[in-house]
Write a protein that holds these residues in place. Structure first.
Motif, PDB file in Angstrom:
ATOM      1  N   UNK A  18       0.854  -1.186   0.000  1.00 55.18           N
ATOM      2  CA  UNK A  18       0.000   0.000   0.000  1.00 55.18           C
ATOM      3  C   UNK A  18       0.897   1.246   0.000  1.00 55.18           C
ATOM      4  N   UNK A  19       1.285   1.711  -1.183  1.00 53.97           N
ATOM      5  CA  UNK A  19       2.173   2.872  -1.267  1.00 53.97           C
ATOM      6  C   UNK A  19       1.577   4.116  -0.616  1.00 53.97           C
ATOM      7  N   UNK A  20       2.477   4.944  -0.084  1.00 57.85           N
ATOM      8  CA  UNK A  20       2.113   6.226   0.515  1.00 57.85           C
ATOM      9  C   UNK A  20       2.883   7.327  -0.218  1.00 57.85           C
ATOM     10  N   UNK A  34       6.136  -0.645   1.580  1.00 61.10           N
ATOM     11  CA  UNK A  34       6.698  -1.821   2.232  1.00 61.10           C
ATOM     12  C   UNK A  34       6.064  -3.025   1.554  1.00 61.10           C
ATOM     13  N   UNK A  35       6.902  -3.973   1.160  1.00 61.20           N
ATOM     14  CA  UNK A  35       6.373  -5.136   0.464  1.00 61.20           C
ATOM     15  C   UNK A  35       6.870  -6.414   1.128  1.00 61.20           C
ATOM     16  N   UNK A  52      13.282   2.059  -6.319  1.00 59.25           N
ATOM     17  CA  UNK A  52      14.561   2.137  -5.618  1.00 59.25           C
ATOM     18  C   UNK A  52      14.428   1.334  -4.336  1.00 59.25           C
ATOM     19  N   UNK A  53      15.351   0.421  -4.120  1.00 57.08           N
ATOM     20  CA  UNK A  53      15.314  -0.404  -2.912  1.00 57.08           C
ATOM     21  C   UNK A  53      16.031   0.346  -1.795  1.00 57.08           C
ATOM     22  N   UNK A  95      10.693   0.263  -0.323  1.00 55.54           N
ATOM     23  CA  UNK A  95      10.909   0.818  -1.654  1.00 55.54           C
ATOM     24  C   UNK A  95      10.530   2.286  -1.731  1.00 55.54           C
ATOM     25  N   UNK A  96      11.204   2.992  -2.628  1.00 54.14           N
ATOM     26  CA  UNK A  96      10.744   4.288  -3.094  1.00 54.14           C
ATOM     27  C   UNK A  96      10.370   4.080  -4.556  1.00 54.14           C
TER      28      UNK A  96
END
Length: 121
Positions: A18-20, A34-35, A52-53, A95-96
């Motif tokens: 769930x990207x923010x 977060x994955x 990007x990690x 991640x970004x």
């Protein structure tokens, strides 16, 4: 204008997949995620995605190969390429992502993991 502390932003949420949104630059958004485990096979017909990690190892699966993306590295997934992000051995990866504002979370697929809104933090 102010600086953005990425560690603080990552500590503000726990949900996987769930990207923010932390910033917008012209028509691009900067997301943190977060994955854990495997996502959904999908593609984006009109948008590229940059991953990007920040922590851990991402395994970007493509139909013909898997690319290992380590902490401090990036991968760009070109538009139209089917992919499935994943982690291994229960590892949580941070991640970004940089993508257009118009990019749909799961591209051409609708799934229980699909998000239609990214919280701004």
């Amino acid at each position: 204008m102010k600086s953005i502390n990425i560690k603080q932003k990552l500590n503000a949420f726990k949900d996987h997949w769930h990207p923010h949104q932390i910033a917008v630059v012209d028509d691009m958004q900067i997301l943190l995620a977060k994955i854990k485990d495997e996502f959904v096979w999908h593609l984006h017909e009109s948008e590229d995605e940059l991953f990007q990690v920040l922590k851990g190892t991402l395994y970007m699966q493509f139909r013909n190969k898997t690319v290992e993306v380590k902490e401090g590295e990036i991968i760009v997934v070109p538009k139209g390429i089917e992919h499935c992000p994943a982690t291994r051995n229960g590892e949580e990866v941070h991640l970004m992502l940089i993508e257009k504002l118009s990019t749909s979370h799961t591209g051409n697929v609708r799934d229980t993991l699909t998000k239609t809104h990214y919280p701004k933090i």
